[in-house]
Design a protein around this motif. Structure first.
Motif, PDB file in Angstrom:
ATOM      1  N   UNK A 130     -38.092  17.252  -6.195  1.00 47.16           N
ATOM      2  CA  UNK A 130     -38.895  18.445  -5.661  1.00 47.16           C
ATOM      3  C   UNK A 130     -37.782  19.609  -5.535  1.00 47.16           C
ATOM      4  N   UNK A 131     -36.709  19.386  -5.340  1.00 41.08           N
ATOM      5  CA  UNK A 131     -35.685  20.708  -5.270  1.00 41.08           C
ATOM      6  C   UNK A 131     -35.115  20.898  -6.686  1.00 41.08           C
ATOM      7  N   UNK A 132     -35.376  19.838  -7.460  1.00 39.30           N
ATOM      8  CA  UNK A 132     -34.545  20.109  -8.709  1.00 39.30           C
ATOM      9  C   UNK A 132     -33.211  20.347  -8.810  1.00 39.30           C
ATOM     10  N   UNK A 133     -32.521  19.371  -7.992  1.00 39.70           N
ATOM     11  CA  UNK A 133     -31.082  19.750  -7.744  1.00 39.70           C
ATOM     12  C   UNK A 133     -30.356  18.195  -7.115  1.00 39.70           C
ATOM     13  N   UNK A 134     -29.074  18.252  -7.183  1.00 34.70           N
ATOM     14  CA  UNK A 134     -28.636  17.104  -6.516  1.00 34.70           C
ATOM     15  C   UNK A 134     -28.724  17.110  -5.140  1.00 34.70           C
ATOM     16  N   UNK A 135     -28.741  15.955  -4.376  1.00 33.84           N
ATOM     17  CA  UNK A 135     -28.687  16.079  -2.850  1.00 33.84           C
ATOM     18  C   UNK A 135     -27.531  15.100  -2.388  1.00 33.84           C
ATOM     19  N   UNK A 136     -26.741  15.648  -1.441  1.00 28.88           N
ATOM     20  CA  UNK A 136     -26.018  14.953  -0.943  1.00 28.88           C
ATOM     21  C   UNK A 136     -26.235  14.442   0.741  1.00 28.88           C
ATOM     22  N   UNK A 137     -26.174  13.349   1.086  1.00 32.05           N
ATOM     23  CA  UNK A 137     -26.524  13.121   2.594  1.00 32.05           C
ATOM     24  C   UNK A 137     -25.327  12.082   3.201  1.00 32.05           C
ATOM     25  N   UNK A 138     -24.536  13.049   3.803  1.00 33.33           N
ATOM     26  CA  UNK A 138     -23.332  12.312   4.386  1.00 33.33           C
ATOM     27  C   UNK A 138     -23.743  11.333   5.442  1.00 33.33           C
ATOM     28  N   UNK A 139     -25.060  11.633   6.183  1.00 32.54           N
ATOM     29  CA  UNK A 139     -25.371  10.585   7.426  1.00 32.54           C
ATOM     30  C   UNK A 139     -26.972  10.295   7.076  1.00 32.54           C
ATOM     31  N   UNK A 140     -27.394   9.180   6.515  1.00 32.96           N
ATOM     32  CA  UNK A 140     -28.526   8.891   6.323  1.00 32.96           C
ATOM     33  C   UNK A 140     -29.467   9.114   7.591  1.00 32.96           C
ATOM     34  N   UNK A 141     -28.750   8.902   8.597  1.00 36.18           N
ATOM     35  CA  UNK A 141     -29.466   8.817   9.921  1.00 36.18           C
ATOM     36  C   UNK A 141     -29.918  10.311  10.472  1.00 36.18           C
ATOM     37  N   UNK A 142     -29.415  11.326   9.690  1.00 34.85           N
ATOM     38  CA  UNK A 142     -29.790  12.612  10.077  1.00 34.85           C
ATOM     39  C   UNK A 142     -30.471  13.280   8.852  1.00 34.85           C
ATOM     40  N   UNK A 143     -31.079  12.485   7.847  1.00 37.37           N
ATOM     41  CA  UNK A 143     -32.017  13.178   6.940  1.00 37.37           C
ATOM     42  C   UNK A 143     -33.579  12.582   7.275  1.00 37.37           C
ATOM     43  N   UNK A 144     -34.296  13.635   7.735  1.00 36.38           N
ATOM     44  CA  UNK A 144     -35.631  13.263   8.200  1.00 36.38           C
ATOM     45  C   UNK A 144     -36.300  12.793   6.941  1.00 36.38           C
ATOM     46  N   UNK A 152     -19.728  17.578  -2.542  1.00 29.13           N
ATOM     47  CA  UNK A 152     -20.363  18.114  -3.809  1.00 29.13           C
ATOM     48  C   UNK A 152     -19.470  17.895  -5.073  1.00 29.13           C
ATOM     49  N   UNK A 153     -18.069  17.500  -4.850  1.00 32.41           N
ATOM     50  CA  UNK A 153     -17.468  17.152  -5.992  1.00 32.41           C
ATOM     51  C   UNK A 153     -17.874  15.849  -6.632  1.00 32.41           C
ATOM     52  N   UNK A 154     -18.326  15.006  -5.741  1.00 32.78           N
ATOM     53  CA  UNK A 154     -19.066  13.677  -6.454  1.00 32.78           C
ATOM     54  C   UNK A 154     -20.266  14.156  -7.149  1.00 32.78           C
ATOM     55  N   UNK A 155     -21.007  15.313  -6.573  1.00 36.40           N
ATOM     56  CA  UNK A 155     -22.188  15.606  -7.409  1.00 36.40           C
ATOM     57  C   UNK A 155     -22.013  16.005  -8.580  1.00 36.40           C
ATOM     58  N   UNK A 156     -20.963  16.850  -9.005  1.00 41.15           N
ATOM     59  CA  UNK A 156     -20.299  17.354 -10.126  1.00 41.15           C
ATOM     60  C   UNK A 156     -20.159  16.331 -10.891  1.00 41.15           C
ATOM     61  N   UNK A 157     -19.243  15.329 -10.530  1.00 43.70           N
ATOM     62  CA  UNK A 157     -18.682  14.399 -11.538  1.00 43.70           C
ATOM     63  C   UNK A 157     -19.981  13.505 -11.931  1.00 43.70           C
ATOM     64  N   UNK A 158     -20.767  12.987 -11.116  1.00 45.32           N
ATOM     65  CA  UNK A 158     -22.025  12.466 -11.336  1.00 45.32           C
ATOM     66  C   UNK A 158     -22.908  13.158 -12.363  1.00 45.32           C
TER      67      UNK A 158
END
Ligand code: SME
Length: 152
Positions: free
Chosen positions: A83-97, A137-143
Motif C-alpha cells: 500500500x505504501x509502495x515502498x520497503x518497510x523495516x520493522x525492528x521489533x514486530x511487537x511494535x508494529x500494529x 535501511x541498508x538491508x533495504x537498499x541491498x535487498x
C-alpha cells in the motif's frame, strides 16, 4: 551495517547475477534468491515471496518454517509495503500494529515490494528474523537490488 554483512550481500549479488541468466522465469529466480539468502545470511529465519492474485496476497516460493498461506487484506507488514509502495523495516514486530505472526519466533522483519517489467507491484519479498533489530535501511537498499534482478 556491519562490514561483514555488506560483504555478504555483495557476494550473494555477484552469485545471483551469474545464476539469473540461467532462467528468465521469475518463479525460478525467486526460489533461487530464497535459497541463497536463507542459507547465507545470519538470522534470516524465513525468506519468501507473497504474490498478489485477484487482490489477495498468497504465499509463493519460500524457505523456512511453515507460513500463512494468505494474508488478510490491508493488515500486517506485507500489505503495508504494497500500500505504501515502498520497503518497510520493522525492528521489533511487537511494535508494529497489525503485524501478522505466522511464527512466534519471528522478532524483526523487512518487506520489499517486487515490481515487474512494467513497474507494477506484483508482490513482496518478506524476510523474518529470530533476532530483534536485524534489519535497517541498508538491508533495504541491498535487498532492493536483489529484487530488481527478478525482472531484469
Ligand atoms: N509478518 C507478515 C506475514 C508473513 S510472515 O512474516 C511469513 C506480515 O505481517 O505481513
Amino acid at each position: 551495517m556491519l562490514e561483514q554483512k555488506t560483504a555478504r550481500y555483495e557476494r550473494i549479488q555477484r552469485q545471483l547475477r551469474e545464476l539469473m541468466v540461467k532462467s528468465e522465469h521469475a518463479l525460478s529466480r525467486m526460489a533461487t534468491i530464497n535459497a541463497l539468502l536463507y542459507h547465507k545470511m545470519d538470522g534470516f529465519f524465513w525468506v519468501g515471496f507473497y504474490l498478489l492474485h485477484d487482490g489477495k496476497l498468497l504465499v509463493g516460493p519460500y524457505q523456512g518454517p511453515l507460513a500463512c498461506l494468505e494474508l488478510p487484506r490491508d493488515k500486517g507488514v506485507c500489505w503495508a509495503a504494497i500500500n505504501r509502495r515502498t520497503s518497510v523495516v520493522v525492528p521489533d514486530v511487537d511494535n508494529f500494529p497489525g503485524h501478522i505472526a505466522c511464527d512466534s519466533r519471528s522478532k524483526s522483519e523487512i518487506v520489499i515490494p517486487v515490481r515487474d517489467k512494467g513497474n507494477n507491484i506484483i508482490g513482496v519479498l518478506d524476510i523474518d528474523s529470530n533476532l530483534k533489530n536485524n534489519f535497517d535501511q541498508a538491508d533495504a537498499g541491498q535487498l532492493e537490488k536483489i529484487v530488481a534482478m527478478l525482472y531484469a
